[in-house]
Design a protein around this motif. Sequence first.
Motif, PDB file in Angstrom:
ATOM      1  N   ASP A   1       0.817  -1.206   0.000  1.00 55.81           N
ATOM      2  CA  ASP A   1       0.000   0.000   0.000  1.00 55.81           C
ATOM      3  C   ASP A   1       0.858   1.266   0.000  1.00 55.81           C
ATOM      4  OD1 ASP A   1       0.660  -1.013   2.622  1.00 55.81           O
ATOM      5  OD2 ASP A   1      -0.598   0.560   3.476  1.00 55.81           O
ATOM      6  N   ARG A   2       2.176   1.104   0.109  1.00 53.86           N
ATOM      7  CA  ARG A   2       3.111   2.235   0.001  1.00 53.86           C
ATOM      8  C   ARG A   2       4.128   1.899  -1.095  1.00 53.86           C
ATOM      9  NH1 ARG A   2       4.269   3.921   6.337  1.00 53.86           N
ATOM     10  NH2 ARG A   2       2.119   4.543   6.809  1.00 53.86           N
ATOM     11  N   PRO A   3       3.717   2.045  -2.360  1.00 52.51           N
ATOM     12  CA  PRO A   3       4.561   1.606  -3.480  1.00 52.51           C
ATOM     13  C   PRO A   3       5.906   2.314  -3.572  1.00 52.51           C
ATOM     14  CG  PRO A   3       2.619   2.797  -4.265  1.00 52.51           C
ATOM     15  CD  PRO A   3       2.424   2.571  -2.809  1.00 52.51           C
ATOM     16  N   ASP A   4       5.998   3.537  -3.101  1.00 51.68           N
ATOM     17  CA  ASP A   4       7.294   4.235  -3.153  1.00 51.68           C
ATOM     18  C   ASP A   4       8.324   3.545  -2.268  1.00 51.68           C
ATOM     19  OD1 ASP A   4       6.285   6.062  -4.937  1.00 51.68           O
ATOM     20  OD2 ASP A   4       5.980   7.652  -3.452  1.00 51.68           O
ATOM     21  N   ASP A   5       7.876   3.029  -1.122  1.00 53.47           N
ATOM     22  CA  ASP A   5       8.788   2.292  -0.233  1.00 53.47           C
ATOM     23  C   ASP A   5       9.281   1.013  -0.899  1.00 53.47           C
ATOM     24  OD1 ASP A   5       8.307   4.248   1.649  1.00 53.47           O
ATOM     25  OD2 ASP A   5       7.006   2.999   2.906  1.00 53.47           O
ATOM     26  N   ILE A   6       8.389   0.337  -1.610  1.00 56.24           N
ATOM     27  CA  ILE A   6       8.758  -0.913  -2.285  1.00 56.24           C
ATOM     28  C   ILE A   6       9.730  -0.624  -3.430  1.00 56.24           C
ATOM     29  CG2 ILE A   6       7.886  -2.961  -3.470  1.00 56.24           C
ATOM     30  CD1 ILE A   6       7.043  -2.585  -0.463  1.00 56.24           C
TER      31      ILE A   6
ATOM     32  N   LYS B   1      11.851   1.810  -3.598  1.00 55.55           N
ATOM     33  CA  LYS B   1      13.146   2.120  -2.973  1.00 55.55           C
ATOM     34  C   LYS B   1      13.852   0.836  -2.532  1.00 55.55           C
ATOM     35  CE  LYS B   1      15.205   4.799   0.775  1.00 55.55           C
ATOM     36  NZ  LYS B   1      14.944   5.673   1.943  1.00 55.55           N
ATOM     37  N   LEU B   2      13.103  -0.104  -1.974  1.00 45.80           N
ATOM     38  CA  LEU B   2      13.687  -1.376  -1.541  1.00 45.80           C
ATOM     39  C   LEU B   2      14.330  -2.106  -2.720  1.00 45.80           C
ATOM     40  CD1 LEU B   2      14.050  -3.731   0.532  1.00 45.80           C
ATOM     41  CD2 LEU B   2      11.832  -4.545  -0.261  1.00 45.80           C
TER      42      LEU B   2
ATOM     43  N   GLN C   1      21.238  -2.108  -6.288  1.00 53.64           N
ATOM     44  CA  GLN C   1      22.519  -1.466  -6.014  1.00 53.64           C
ATOM     45  C   GLN C   1      23.463  -2.410  -5.273  1.00 53.64           C
ATOM     46  OE1 GLN C   1      23.639   1.471  -7.077  1.00 53.64           O
ATOM     47  NE2 GLN C   1      25.607   1.091  -6.081  1.00 53.64           N
ATOM     48  N   TRP C   2      22.928  -3.107  -4.266  1.00 50.46           N
ATOM     49  CA  TRP C   2      23.735  -4.074  -3.508  1.00 50.46           C
ATOM     50  C   TRP C   2      24.256  -5.169  -4.433  1.00 50.46           C
ATOM     51  CZ3 TRP C   2      22.723  -9.319  -2.606  1.00 50.46           C
ATOM     52  CH2 TRP C   2      23.548  -9.935  -1.649  1.00 50.46           C
ATOM     53  N   LEU C   3      23.419  -5.599  -5.358  1.00 54.63           N
ATOM     54  CA  LEU C   3      23.797  -6.658  -6.297  1.00 54.63           C
ATOM     55  C   LEU C   3      24.980  -6.237  -7.153  1.00 54.63           C
ATOM     56  CD1 LEU C   3      22.670  -9.496  -6.988  1.00 54.63           C
ATOM     57  CD2 LEU C   3      21.368  -8.396  -8.821  1.00 54.63           C
ATOM     58  N   LEU C   4      25.006  -4.965  -7.527  1.00 51.31           N
ATOM     59  CA  LEU C   4      26.059  -4.467  -8.425  1.00 51.31           C
ATOM     60  C   LEU C   4      27.326  -4.054  -7.680  1.00 51.31           C
ATOM     61  CD1 LEU C   4      23.857  -2.280 -10.774  1.00 51.31           C
ATOM     62  CD2 LEU C   4      24.785  -4.562 -11.240  1.00 51.31           C
ATOM     63  N   GLU C   5      27.237  -3.762  -6.398  1.00 52.89           N
ATOM     64  CA  GLU C   5      28.376  -3.245  -5.623  1.00 52.89           C
ATOM     65  C   GLU C   5      29.579  -4.163  -5.672  1.00 52.89           C
ATOM     66  OE1 GLU C   5      27.040  -2.552  -1.672  1.00 52.89           O
ATOM     67  OE2 GLU C   5      26.054  -0.665  -2.163  1.00 52.89           O
ATOM     68  N   LYS C   6      29.345  -5.455  -5.697  1.00 51.11           N
ATOM     69  CA  LYS C   6      30.435  -6.431  -5.633  1.00 51.11           C
ATOM     70  C   LYS C   6      31.391  -6.274  -6.831  1.00 51.11           C
ATOM     71  CE  LYS C   6      31.975 -10.096  -3.381  1.00 51.11           C
ATOM     72  NZ  LYS C   6      32.366 -10.066  -1.993  1.00 51.11           N
TER      73      LYS C   6
END
Length: 195
Positions: free
Chosen positions: A174-179, A181-182, A188-193
């Motif tokens: 019900d808060r799509p902006d939060d999803i 962002k997640l 981003q975490w996936l690409l950091e490596k």
Amino acid sequence: MNDIAEISELVARERLYRVRHNPAIADCYYPDATVATSWQSGSIDTFLNQEPAEVDPRFSIVGSVSTPVVHQNGERAYVELPTNTRMRMMVKGVQMEIESFRRLIYYVEKREQDWKISKMISINESDNLYPVVPGTHLDVDPKELEKFRPSYQFLAYVRLAAGGSISQELLGIDRPDDIKKLYQQAEQWLLEKNL
């Protein structure tokens, strides 16, 4: 076994161990893992060694999962796992069953030889509340539910009825902006490596 199959097996095994209260669940996680659910957020120890207020030890948790979607980059992956969980409990003297629909996001890594979970985040999607015994009912004032978020309104209701507490700031569809962002953070975490 290829990486996708191994990762898929890992998250399915974690869910199976969770509903069966199998202590082997700890082996699915790295010791420094974090978990964010509706009832706690923190280290893996808080997730493994506590239960939410509404859990009644007389009743088993029943759960099912859908096929996981694995997003992999080298030795990192995040996994989307749709789940459905049903729990029986007593609410105001009536035996009820809550059915919760969630999407779990797992961060998994292969730090040495094995894939393990380094983070798990729960996204609330919807829930239902039903009487277990035919002919019984629970009187719920609809106005009482208005203060709860629609993605987990009945979970909030039963948790408070059991004497617990629940945040109104949990992740929910019900808060799509939060999803959004997640998912950006997961990508981003996936690409950091490889940066």
